[in-house]
Design an enzyme around this catalytic site. Structure first.
Site, PDB file in Angstrom:
ATOM      1  N   ASP A  74      -0.378  -5.825  11.395  1.00 26.54           N
ATOM      2  CA  ASP A  74       0.582  -5.274  10.425  1.00 26.54           C
ATOM      3  C   ASP A  74       0.145  -3.881   9.972  1.00 26.54           C
ATOM      4  OD1 ASP A  74       2.135  -7.535  10.518  1.00 26.54           O
ATOM      5  OD2 ASP A  74       1.247  -8.436   8.726  1.00 26.54           O
ATOM      6  N   HIS A 110       8.877  -9.179   6.549  1.00 28.46           N
ATOM      7  CA  HIS A 110       8.665 -10.117   7.650  1.00 28.46           C
ATOM      8  C   HIS A 110       7.900 -11.322   7.097  1.00 28.46           C
ATOM      9  CE1 HIS A 110       4.644  -8.260   8.019  1.00 28.46           C
ATOM     10  NE2 HIS A 110       4.275  -9.291   8.763  1.00 28.46           N
ATOM     11  N   HIS A 165       5.119 -14.757   7.623  1.00 30.28           N
ATOM     12  CA  HIS A 165       3.950 -15.337   8.299  1.00 30.28           C
ATOM     13  C   HIS A 165       4.110 -16.861   8.194  1.00 30.28           C
ATOM     14  CE1 HIS A 165       1.179 -11.592   7.571  1.00 30.28           C
ATOM     15  NE2 HIS A 165       2.071 -11.399   8.520  1.00 30.28           N
ATOM     16  N   GLU A 171       8.371 -15.590  13.277  1.00 29.24           N
ATOM     17  CA  GLU A 171       8.382 -14.629  12.174  1.00 29.24           C
ATOM     18  C   GLU A 171       9.775 -14.033  12.074  1.00 29.24           C
ATOM     19  OE1 GLU A 171       5.276 -11.705  12.087  1.00 29.24           O
ATOM     20  OE2 GLU A 171       3.690 -13.188  12.379  1.00 29.24           O
TER      21      GLU A 171
END
Ligand SMILES: [Zn+2]
Length: 129
Positions: free
Chosen positions: A92, A79, A81, A24
């Site tokens: 999260d 960020h 995935h 990530e």
């Protein structure tokens, strides 16, 4: 409510997600007057970087100081995935401690969504020139 992002910053963020995969990525989107001008990549120092992110604390602090110095606001944290959808995970939500927007880049790099967390309300993303 929408998040406006300059195209160059958007492309920078996607490039970072591609480079880091299958880990990530994490970074900040900074700008002013409600528009993101730059993406700032940060180091993911999570112990499990394939399914979680944690920005390097020292690097994050320096980035925040620098932003303050040059008069930029942090408008969002992003960020990726690498193997999942662009939806906030339970983690999260649990770890969303900042009063900011959270941008998530899905496994299909073109899938990018923005949320207010921990509430989960989706915010429109507007990529502009
Ligand atoms: Zn996530």
């Amino acid at each position: 409510m929408r998040l406006r992002v300059r195209r160059s910053a958007y492309e920078q963020m996607l490039a970072h997600a591609r480079e880091e995969a299958p880990r990530e990525c994490v970074g900040l989107l900074m700008g002013g007057a409600g528009r993101v001008e730059v993406a700032l990549p940060l180091e993911n120092v999570s112990q499990t970087p394939h399914r979680a992110y944690r920005a390097d604390p020292g690097e994050l602090l320096r980035a925040l100081r620098k932003a303050d110095e040059i008069g930029l606001d942090v408008l969002a944290v992003y960020h990726s995935h690498p193997v999942g959808p662009a939806l906030p995970s339970l983690r999260d939500r649990a770890e969303a401690v900042w009063d900011t927007l959270y941008v998530i880049i899905g496994a299909a790099i073109s899938e990018v969504r923005v949320f207010r967390l921990p509430q989960g309300e989706e915010v429109e993303l507007d990529v502009c020139e």
